[in-house]
Design a protein around this motif. Structure first.
Motif, PDB file in Angstrom:
ATOM      1  N   UNK A 162       3.891   1.984   4.899  1.00  0.00           N
ATOM      2  CA  UNK A 162       5.426   2.572   4.661  1.00  0.00           C
ATOM      3  C   UNK A 162       5.609   2.877   3.601  1.00  0.00           C
ATOM      4  N   UNK A 163       6.098   3.975   3.288  1.00  0.00           N
ATOM      5  CA  UNK A 163       6.595   4.390   1.953  1.00  0.00           C
ATOM      6  C   UNK A 163       7.727   5.024   1.796  1.00  0.00           C
ATOM      7  N   UNK A 164       8.337   4.996   0.485  1.00  0.00           N
ATOM      8  CA  UNK A 164       9.551   5.975   0.321  1.00  0.00           C
ATOM      9  C   UNK A 164       9.503   6.393  -1.059  1.00  0.00           C
ATOM     10  N   UNK A 165       9.700   7.598  -1.312  1.00  0.00           N
ATOM     11  CA  UNK A 165       9.806   8.613  -2.384  1.00  0.00           C
ATOM     12  C   UNK A 165      11.078   8.530  -2.998  1.00  0.00           C
ATOM     13  N   UNK A 238       7.405   3.839  -3.542  1.00  0.00           N
ATOM     14  CA  UNK A 238       6.955   2.539  -3.378  1.00  0.00           C
ATOM     15  C   UNK A 238       6.398   2.440  -1.953  1.00  0.00           C
ATOM     16  N   UNK A 239       5.243   1.809  -2.058  1.00  0.00           N
ATOM     17  CA  UNK A 239       4.545   1.645  -0.508  1.00  0.00           C
ATOM     18  C   UNK A 239       4.056   0.293  -0.160  1.00  0.00           C
ATOM     19  N   UNK A 240       4.440   0.102   1.027  1.00  0.00           N
ATOM     20  CA  UNK A 240       4.433  -1.398   1.675  1.00  0.00           C
ATOM     21  C   UNK A 240       2.948  -1.229   2.678  1.00  0.00           C
ATOM     22  N   UNK A 241       2.251  -2.023   2.533  1.00  0.00           N
ATOM     23  CA  UNK A 241       0.834  -1.871   3.080  1.00  0.00           C
ATOM     24  C   UNK A 241       0.584  -3.178   3.941  1.00  0.00           C
TER      25      UNK A 241
END
Length: 259
Positions: A162-165, A238-241
Motif C-alpha cells: 500500500x502506498x500514499x503520494x 511512502x510504501x508499506x510492503x
C-alpha cells in the motif's frame, strides 16, 4: 516521537513533480558572503555527517540555534553547531568560512490524510480507507463500521503493498499505523516501510530509503508509531510492503512530516 513533540530541524526541502530536489530555503544565511564564525560560539564538531544529519545533531544539542556545513544535503562533511545566529570575528582568529544555516522550531503533522493512495490489488476495501482520517479499526463487523480498512488480495510468493503520494517532498520523521482489530493480526508481520522521492508505480525501479523494518506480528487493533531510524527522510511517496504471500489490511496510516 509523539504527535505533539516539537522537532527542531533545518528547512531545506522543496516541492518537486518527479524527484525530490533539495534546496536551501530562506533560513540559509548569506552563503555568497560566507559568514565568519567565532570559535567561542562552537558547541560541537562532527565529521562524516550529511547536512541533514548535521541539522538533526543540532536539533538534539541544547542551545544549538545554527550550524555551519560545507557540503551538500547528503554528502558527508564536517558539521559544526553554534550557540548563536549572529557571527563576528571579534578578537579571535576565525576557524572556518562556510555556509551558515539557521534552525527553526516546527511541529510534525500528518501529511498523508486524503492524499492519493494505491495498493497492489483490491479485495473489496480500497486503498483510500487507510488515509481517510477515520481511526475505526474494524474491517467488517457491522454496517455502521463496514469497510473501514484496506484489503488486498494475496498471492503465494508475492508481497502485497500500500502506498500514499504526499504530492510534495517532505522530511518524513515517522509513520503511524493502526492495525485491524476484528480479524487476522498474523497477516501483518515482518513488513517494510519505505520512502521514495518519486512514484515507483510510474517509475519502476525507483530508488528508496528504508524508514523502518517491523519484526514480528503487529498486535490486533493497536496504533503504533514507527520512527524512521532516528532521522528524517526526504521523500514524497511512502510504501508499506507486507511479508510474502499475505493479505495486507491497514486501518489508518499517518505520515508524520515537516515541509
Amino acid at each position: 516521537m509523539s504527535l505533539q513533540q516539537f522537532v527542531k530541524i533545518l528547512s531545506v526541502f522543496t516541492l518537486a513533480t518527479e524527484a525530490c530536489q533539495p534546496r536551501a530555503s530562506q533560513f540559509k544565511m548569506n552563503t555568497s558572503l560566507a559568514n565568519w564564525v567565532h570559535p567561542d560560539h562552537l558547541l560541537f564538531q562532527s565529521s562524516a555527517l550529511s547536512r541533514l544529519g548535521c541539522a538533526m545533531q543540532c536539533s538534539k544539542t541544547p542551545s544549538c540555534v545554527s550550524f555551519t556545513y560545507p557540503g551538500s544535503l547528503h554528502t558527508p562533511g564536517t558539521c559544526r553547531g553554534h550557540s548563536t545566529r549572529h557571527f563576528s570575528v571579534g578578537d579571535a582568529q576565525p576557524t572556518l568560512r562556510v555556509s551558515t544555516y539557521l534552525m527553526k522550531e516546527v511541529e510534525a503533522s500528518n501529511m498523508a490524510v486524503h492524499r492519493p493512495a494505491s495498493q497492489s490489488s483490491t479485495r473489496n476495501h480500497t486503498a483510500t480507507k487507510a488515509n481517510d482520517g477515520s481511526f475505526h479499526n474494524y474491517a467488517t463487523v457491522n454496517h455502521s463500521r463496514r469497510f473501514q480498512c484496506t484489503h488486498t488480495e494475496a498471492a503465494a510468493g508475492e508481497r502485497s503493498w500500500w502506498q500514499v503520494d504526499l504530492e510534495a517532498c517532505y522530511a518524513i520523521l515517522s509513520v503511524i499505523i493502526t492495525a485491524r482489530a476484528d480479524c487476522c493480526p498474523e497477516r501483518l508481520h515482518d513488513f517494510d516501510v519505505d520512502v521514495y522521492d518519486k512514484d515507483p508505480e510510474v517509475y519502476p525501479g525507483a530508488s528508496f530509503t528504508r524508514c523502518y523494518h517491523y519484526v514480528g506480528v503487529m498486535p490486533a487493533g493497536v496504533t503504533e508509531e514507527l520512527v524512521c531510524d532516528n532521522k528524517p527522510i526526504v521523500g514524497r511517496v511512502v510504501r508499506i510492503t507486507d511479508a510474502p504471500g499475505e493479505y495486507l489490511t491497514l486501518c489508518e496510516v499517518q505520515v508524520m512530516a515537516v515541509p
